[in-house]
Design a protein around this motif. Structure first.
Motif, PDB file in Angstrom:
ATOM      1  N   TYR A  32      53.780  73.241  83.300  1.00  0.00           N
ATOM      2  CA  TYR A  32      54.180  71.920  82.826  1.00  0.00           C
ATOM      3  C   TYR A  32      53.428  70.870  83.632  1.00  0.00           C
ATOM      4  O   TYR A  32      53.177  71.054  84.825  1.00  0.00           O
ATOM      5  N   MET A  34      53.281  66.836  84.652  1.00  0.00           N
ATOM      6  CA  MET A  34      54.217  65.725  84.726  1.00  0.00           C
ATOM      7  C   MET A  34      53.632  64.542  85.473  1.00  0.00           C
ATOM      8  O   MET A  34      52.711  64.690  86.286  1.00  0.00           O
ATOM      9  N   TYR A  36      55.329  61.386  87.744  1.00  0.00           N
ATOM     10  CA  TYR A  36      56.487  60.737  88.339  1.00  0.00           C
ATOM     11  C   TYR A  36      56.067  59.362  88.835  1.00  0.00           C
ATOM     12  O   TYR A  36      54.940  59.150  89.288  1.00  0.00           O
ATOM     13  N   PRO A  44      61.296  59.571  93.647  1.00  0.00           N
ATOM     14  CA  PRO A  44      60.493  59.636  92.416  1.00  0.00           C
ATOM     15  C   PRO A  44      61.391  59.787  91.190  1.00  0.00           C
ATOM     16  O   PRO A  44      62.475  60.374  91.267  1.00  0.00           O
ATOM     17  N   LEU A  46      61.038  60.824  86.911  1.00  0.00           N
ATOM     18  CA  LEU A  46      60.141  61.380  85.910  1.00  0.00           C
ATOM     19  C   LEU A  46      59.774  60.323  84.879  1.00  0.00           C
ATOM     20  O   LEU A  46      60.634  59.670  84.299  1.00  0.00           O
ATOM     21  N   TYR A  49      56.327  64.112  80.689  1.00  0.00           N
ATOM     22  CA  TYR A  49      55.876  65.472  80.916  1.00  0.00           C
ATOM     23  C   TYR A  49      55.428  66.106  79.611  1.00  0.00           C
ATOM     24  O   TYR A  49      55.881  65.729  78.525  1.00  0.00           O
ATOM     25  N   LEU A  88      52.708  59.768  90.871  1.00  0.00           N
ATOM     26  CA  LEU A  88      52.425  61.123  91.357  1.00  0.00           C
ATOM     27  C   LEU A  88      52.298  62.074  90.179  1.00  0.00           C
ATOM     28  O   LEU A  88      53.205  62.136  89.339  1.00  0.00           O
ATOM     29  N   ILE A  92      54.482  72.320  87.391  1.00  0.00           N
ATOM     30  CA  ILE A  92      55.518  73.336  87.616  1.00  0.00           C
ATOM     31  C   ILE A  92      54.881  74.717  87.638  1.00  0.00           C
ATOM     32  O   ILE A  92      54.077  75.060  86.778  1.00  0.00           O
ATOM     33  N   GLN A  96      60.898  76.672  88.511  1.00  0.00           N
ATOM     34  CA  GLN A  96      60.956  75.210  88.392  1.00  0.00           C
ATOM     35  C   GLN A  96      60.448  74.496  89.631  1.00  0.00           C
ATOM     36  O   GLN A  96      60.849  73.373  89.913  1.00  0.00           O
ATOM     37  N   LEU A  98      57.968  72.353  91.853  1.00  0.00           N
ATOM     38  CA  LEU A  98      56.953  71.336  91.592  1.00  0.00           C
ATOM     39  C   LEU A  98      55.896  71.322  92.690  1.00  0.00           C
ATOM     40  O   LEU A  98      56.227  71.429  93.866  1.00  0.00           O
ATOM     41  N   PHE A 100      53.042  68.641  93.899  1.00  0.00           N
ATOM     42  CA  PHE A 100      52.705  67.241  93.692  1.00  0.00           C
ATOM     43  C   PHE A 100      51.290  66.921  94.131  1.00  0.00           C
ATOM     44  O   PHE A 100      50.762  67.506  95.081  1.00  0.00           O
TER      45      PHE A 100
END
Lengths: 110, 110
Positions: A32, A34, A36, A44, A46, A49, A88, A92, A96, A98, A100
């Motif tokens: 995924y 994303m 942020y 942060p 979201l 995404y 940012l 993923i 789950q 993340l 960055f």
């Protein structure tokens, strides 16, 4: 090679300009993609995404993913002073978790 | 619905002292995370949990410990504070891909 590369800026543009923010990544397992947004002294939140290559639009924001080039972008149209924040990119990978980017600090000048 | 809450907001520790950073969420999320963010940098994962009683190390776990006895709470323990642990600590929770962040705890170790 870093897993995620993001230009830290700072980036300063006039109000109304189109802003382009970018990240490159090296891990093909990222599932995924994303973006942020983080205001000063806040956590942060979201913004957008997606999980596929192509464009995804939400109001003034467009997220673009090119999996073949391992490159993602966020475009902000008609930028406003309230868009001033650190952006940012995040990815993923499993459970789950993340990963960055460093974050790009953006200032929109009235 | 308070989301993710963190206490304290700010703390000064002396080298060698211990403390616990508290994190709670009221969204019934299974996944919870601890990140640290150093100035001008992205967030790095310290520890995460996929459910009560289950925790695992992230990218930078040294010097920290966690526990997850309930779905709601995920405290982070610093046993022997060091200047390198000066940072902003964010807790997050997620049910699916979206992670929701708390407001952060600023920690200064002198």
């Amino acid at each position: 090679q870093k897993e995620v590369e993001q230009d830290p800026g700072p980036l300063s543009v006039p109000e109304g300009a189109i802003v382009s923010l970018n990240c490159t990544y090296s891990n093909s397992a990222f599932q995924y993609f994303m973006w942020y947004r983080q205001y000063s002294r806040k956590g942060p939140e979201l913004l957008m995404y997606t999980y596929s290559s192509g464009n995804k639009e939400d109001g003034r924001f467009t997220a673009q993913v090119d999996k073949s080039s391992k490159y993602i972008s966020l475009f902000i149209r008609d930028s406003q002073p309230s868009d001033s924040a650190t952006y940012l990119c995040a990815f993923i990978q499993g459970a789950q978790k993340l990963v960055f980017g460093q974050g790009t600090r953006l200032t929109i000048n009235p | 619905n308070a989301g993710v809450t963190q206490t304290p907001k700010f703390r000064i520790l002396k080298i060698g002292q211990s403390m616990t950073l508290q994190c709670a969420q009221d969204m019934n999320h299974n996944y919870m995370y601890w990140y640290r963010q150093d100035p001008g940098m992205g967030l790095k994962l310290i520890y995460y949990s996929v459910g009560a009683g289950i925790t695992d190390k992230g990218e930078v776990p040294n010097g920290y410990n966690v526990s997850r006895s309930t779905t709601e709470d995920f405290p982070l323990r610093l046993e022997l504070a060091a200047p390198s642990q000066t940072s902003v600590y964010f807790c997050a929770s997620s049910g699916t891909e979206t992670q929701y962040f708390g407001p952060g705890t600023r920690l200064l170790v002198l």
